[in-house]
Design a protein around this motif. Structure first.
Motif, PDB file in Angstrom:
ATOM      1  N   LEU A 108       0.977  -1.346  -0.012  1.00  0.00           N
ATOM      2  CA  LEU A 108       0.070   0.042  -0.010  1.00  0.00           C
ATOM      3  C   LEU A 108       0.720   1.348  -0.082  1.00  0.00           C
ATOM      4  O   LEU A 108       0.507   2.487  -0.287  1.00  0.00           O
ATOM      5  CB  LEU A 108      -1.068  -0.172   1.287  1.00  0.00           C
ATOM      6  CG  LEU A 108      -2.168  -0.901   1.275  1.00  0.00           C
ATOM      7  CD1 LEU A 108      -2.887  -0.794   2.499  1.00  0.00           C
ATOM      8  CD2 LEU A 108      -3.004  -0.916  -0.144  1.00  0.00           C
ATOM      9  N   ILE A 109       2.070   1.090   0.502  1.00  0.00           N
ATOM     10  CA  ILE A 109       2.947   2.175   0.562  1.00  0.00           C
ATOM     11  C   ILE A 109       3.278   2.877  -0.626  1.00  0.00           C
ATOM     12  O   ILE A 109       3.711   4.166  -0.902  1.00  0.00           O
ATOM     13  CB  ILE A 109       4.383   1.772   1.262  1.00  0.00           C
ATOM     14  CG1 ILE A 109       5.247   3.009   1.639  1.00  0.00           C
ATOM     15  CG2 ILE A 109       5.124   0.695   0.230  1.00  0.00           C
ATOM     16  CD1 ILE A 109       4.585   3.518   3.124  1.00  0.00           C
ATOM     17  N   ARG A 110       3.263   2.016  -2.002  1.00  0.00           N
ATOM     18  CA  ARG A 110       3.475   2.520  -3.315  1.00  0.00           C
ATOM     19  C   ARG A 110       1.936   3.288  -3.781  1.00  0.00           C
ATOM     20  O   ARG A 110       2.386   3.714  -5.045  1.00  0.00           O
ATOM     21  CB  ARG A 110       3.712   1.541  -4.182  1.00  0.00           C
ATOM     22  CG  ARG A 110       2.592   0.425  -4.515  1.00  0.00           C
ATOM     23  CD  ARG A 110       3.168  -0.626  -5.342  1.00  0.00           C
ATOM     24  NE  ARG A 110       2.184  -1.646  -5.441  1.00  0.00           N
ATOM     25  CZ  ARG A 110       1.108  -1.782  -6.326  1.00  0.00           C
ATOM     26  NH1 ARG A 110       0.817  -0.764  -7.043  1.00  0.00           N
ATOM     27  NH2 ARG A 110       0.093  -2.554  -6.331  1.00  0.00           N
ATOM     28  N   ALA A 111       0.996   3.373  -2.966  1.00  0.00           N
ATOM     29  CA  ALA A 111      -0.034   4.214  -3.593  1.00  0.00           C
ATOM     30  C   ALA A 111       0.555   5.581  -3.873  1.00  0.00           C
ATOM     31  O   ALA A 111       1.285   6.144  -3.121  1.00  0.00           O
ATOM     32  CB  ALA A 111      -0.999   4.070  -2.409  1.00  0.00           C
ATOM     33  N   HIS A 112      -0.083   6.285  -4.792  1.00  0.00           N
ATOM     34  CA  HIS A 112       0.203   7.644  -5.318  1.00  0.00           C
ATOM     35  C   HIS A 112      -0.839   8.731  -4.596  1.00  0.00           C
ATOM     36  O   HIS A 112      -1.892   8.565  -4.643  1.00  0.00           O
ATOM     37  CB  HIS A 112      -0.083   7.782  -6.671  1.00  0.00           C
ATOM     38  CG  HIS A 112       0.296   9.066  -7.212  1.00  0.00           C
ATOM     39  ND1 HIS A 112       1.541   9.715  -6.983  1.00  0.00           N
ATOM     40  CD2 HIS A 112      -0.391  10.130  -7.904  1.00  0.00           C
ATOM     41  CE1 HIS A 112       1.418  10.872  -7.591  1.00  0.00           C
ATOM     42  NE2 HIS A 112       0.339  11.106  -8.242  1.00  0.00           N
ATOM     43  N   ARG A 113      -0.353   9.407  -3.995  1.00  0.00           N
ATOM     44  CA  ARG A 113      -1.044  10.436  -3.108  1.00  0.00           C
ATOM     45  C   ARG A 113      -1.483  11.623  -3.925  1.00  0.00           C
ATOM     46  O   ARG A 113      -0.738  12.249  -4.834  1.00  0.00           O
ATOM     47  CB  ARG A 113      -0.415  10.974  -1.757  1.00  0.00           C
ATOM     48  CG  ARG A 113      -0.449   9.794  -0.693  1.00  0.00           C
ATOM     49  CD  ARG A 113      -0.611  10.769   0.837  1.00  0.00           C
ATOM     50  NE  ARG A 113      -1.736  10.968   0.922  1.00  0.00           N
ATOM     51  CZ  ARG A 113      -2.360  11.042   2.251  1.00  0.00           C
ATOM     52  NH1 ARG A 113      -1.802  10.301   3.313  1.00  0.00           N
ATOM     53  NH2 ARG A 113      -3.643  11.155   2.715  1.00  0.00           N
ATOM     54  N   THR A 114      -2.755  11.999  -3.898  1.00  0.00           N
ATOM     55  CA  THR A 114      -3.149  13.176  -4.770  1.00  0.00           C
ATOM     56  C   THR A 114      -3.847  14.093  -3.995  1.00  0.00           C
ATOM     57  O   THR A 114      -4.091  13.759  -2.719  1.00  0.00           O
ATOM     58  CB  THR A 114      -4.295  12.482  -5.742  1.00  0.00           C
ATOM     59  OG1 THR A 114      -5.449  12.115  -5.016  1.00  0.00           O
ATOM     60  CG2 THR A 114      -3.622  11.478  -6.472  1.00  0.00           C
ATOM     61  N   PRO A 115      -4.168  15.048  -4.441  1.00  0.00           N
ATOM     62  CA  PRO A 115      -4.973  16.244  -3.615  1.00  0.00           C
ATOM     63  C   PRO A 115      -6.296  15.558  -2.795  1.00  0.00           C
ATOM     64  O   PRO A 115      -6.621  16.003  -1.747  1.00  0.00           O
ATOM     65  CB  PRO A 115      -5.114  17.469  -4.222  1.00  0.00           C
ATOM     66  CG  PRO A 115      -4.113  17.425  -5.504  1.00  0.00           C
ATOM     67  CD  PRO A 115      -3.956  15.532  -5.504  1.00  0.00           C
ATOM     68  N   ASP A 116      -6.846  14.762  -3.470  1.00  0.00           N
ATOM     69  CA  ASP A 116      -8.243  14.148  -3.336  1.00  0.00           C
ATOM     70  C   ASP A 116      -7.984  12.982  -2.280  1.00  0.00           C
ATOM     71  O   ASP A 116      -9.007  12.553  -1.470  1.00  0.00           O
ATOM     72  CB  ASP A 116      -8.956  13.813  -4.396  1.00  0.00           C
ATOM     73  CG  ASP A 116      -9.332  15.041  -5.192  1.00  0.00           C
ATOM     74  OD1 ASP A 116      -9.286  16.140  -4.550  1.00  0.00           O
ATOM     75  OD2 ASP A 116      -9.231  14.969  -6.474  1.00  0.00           O
ATOM     76  N   GLY A 117      -6.777  12.410  -2.180  1.00  0.00           N
ATOM     77  CA  GLY A 117      -6.736  11.099  -1.619  1.00  0.00           C
ATOM     78  C   GLY A 117      -5.488  10.360  -2.118  1.00  0.00           C
ATOM     79  O   GLY A 117      -4.388  10.858  -2.228  1.00  0.00           O
TER      80      GLY A 117
END
Lengths: 130, 312
Positions: free
Chosen positions: A93-102
């Motif tokens: 899950l650490i590789r998820a890309h953070r965006t302004p919305d989530g």
């Protein structure tokens, strides 16, 4: 002169446009409410019956959900009028890309998919487990 | 002789206007709330584009398939009656044998990955409506499944008759892709493949996996132990075991071939490589795969059901 097969192809393409427009205008998708805890658990129980979630999180907009089941993360996200589920190692899950919305989780395998989870900026990712 | 080699028309092409009208009718029934019909716009577009693409793919392989069938017929072992009243008997025999051939093809297309890879796109929608019927294969011509029909030509059935009968079967199977029809009268449900039986075939509930392979006659499933009746207490959940993550037409057409390639690269022995291509879909070297047999067995163990109940 247009070869008959190309003519047939063109006419078929025209019919496809017609039918897709009709399907769109008719507005008859499956009624599929936003996720809550019970709905998420039901979805995951259908697709991963051997995995028992220890903890679940629902995305802020109700369009996706996450569950922890041992060392596995189970994800459900909306696609059209349905949901798609995926499993992956919790540590990934650490590789998820953070965006302004989530956060966005891209699944690169043959089945593909992009899970968008509305996730408060101040909340940790991956979420803390009990 | 040439008349028997080439069908004077393509029955499926002739049926296309009827396909369109029936889809429009089904959407209309859903819009008027007269039937439980559900359409999702992008899903519909994917289904119909897969149908369009399959006609192009079919043209690319039609020469080989047609040529091989004609060649086989030139080497036939019987001269079946093809003129006058005795032709009726030839048509009846062809109807039964072609439908049995379809059953074998369809079962192979679900139980062995090399053929599943070409067929899976037909099952990749989470919807079940008439547009799903047109979600046809792009790669069915290249995996050699058409070879299964060659024995009919060797037996003596003229290629033109075989292609017409295949078309009739395809047309029949179009209308059963619907939730608008609940059940037909019991005698018809016993003999024919119906919307109810085919909904089961498209379902991914463990109870329903790899069941009801029939083309026109459901009797083959009853005879060979692959029949499962639709249950009111267990609604069908449509799609595949792991549903696709988007509506990309290319992904729908090729994702299982991609997965086969990936698994071939990861194979550590010849056996693993062979099973990656010709094993059951979902097979894994560690024995933990989600094959239909394993999924059904695990489900049966959980709920205390018989994974292979006797055919009704």
């Amino acid at each position: 002169m247009v070869p008959p097969f190309l003519l047939q192809l063109g006419v078929s393409a025209g019919f496809i446009v017609l039918m897709v427009v009709l399907a769109s205008v008719a507005k008859i998708p499956r009624a599929n409410p936003l996720l809550d805890d019970a709905a998420l658990r039901r979805l995951l129980a259908d697709d991963f019956p051997e995995q028992v979630p220890d903890r679940t999180w629902i995305a802020g907009d109700g369009q996706a959900g996450l569950a922890a089941a041992g060392k596995t993360a189970l994800v459900a996200f909306r696609l059209g009028d349905g949901y798609v589920t995926r499993d992956l190692p919790w540590d990934d899950l650490i590789r998820a890309h953070r965006t302004p919305d989530g956060v966005q989780l891209l699944f690169n395998g043959p089945g593909g998919g992009l899970a968008r989870l509305a996730w408060p900026g101040e909340a940790p990712w991956p979420p803390e487990r009990p | 002789m040439k008349d028997l080699e080439h069908a004077p028309f393509d029955v499926v092409t002739l049926a296309v206007p009827a396909f369109v009208l029936l889809i429009v009718l089904e959407i209309g029934l859903g819009w008027l709330k007269r039937a439980p019909v559900r359409y999702e716009t992008r899903d519909t577009a994917t289904s119909l584009l897969l149908g369009l693409g399959s006609t192009v793919a079919g043209v690319l392989t039609a020469g080989i398939v047609g040529g091989a069938t004609i060649w086989a017929w030139h080497h036939r072992i019987l001269d079946l009656p093809v003129a006058g009243w005795p032709t009726v008997g030839t048509w009846i025999a062809l109807f039964l044998l072609e439908d049995l051939t379809y059953y074998v093809f369809h079962r192979l297309s679900h139980e062995r990955r090399f053929w599943w890879a070409a067929h899976v796109n037909h099952h990749s929608s989470q919807h079940y409506n008439l547009s799903t019927a047109l979600r046809q294969s792009w790669t069915g011509g290249v995996n050699g499944s058409w070879l299964l029909w060659l024995p009919l030509a060797f037996l003596g059935f003229p290629p033109a008759m075989i292609f017409v009968q295949k078309g009739i079967s395809l047309i029949y199977q179009f209308w059963i892709h619907t939730e608008a029809v609940r059940r037909l009268p019991a005698p018809l449900e016993y003999v024919l493949n119906t919307p109810s039986h085919h909904r089961v075939h498209h379902a991914r509930n463990p109870r329903y996996l790899d069941r009801n392979y029939a083309g026109i006659l459901i009797i083959w499933d009853r005879m060979f132990g692959s029949f499962e009746a639709e249950r009111d207490d267990e609604p069908c959940r449509y799609g595949i075991v792991r549903n696709l993550g988007d509506f990309n037409v290319l992904r729908a057409a090729f994702h299982e071939w991609w997965a086969i390639g990936r698994d071939l690269l990861a194979a550590r022995s010849l056996r693993q490589a062979v099973m990656a291509v010709f094993g059951p879909p979902g097979w894994r070297a560690d024995g933990q795969g989600d094959t239909a047999v394993a999924l059904r067995a695990r489900w049966a163990a959980r709920v205390g059901a018989d994974p292979n109940p006797p055919a009704a």
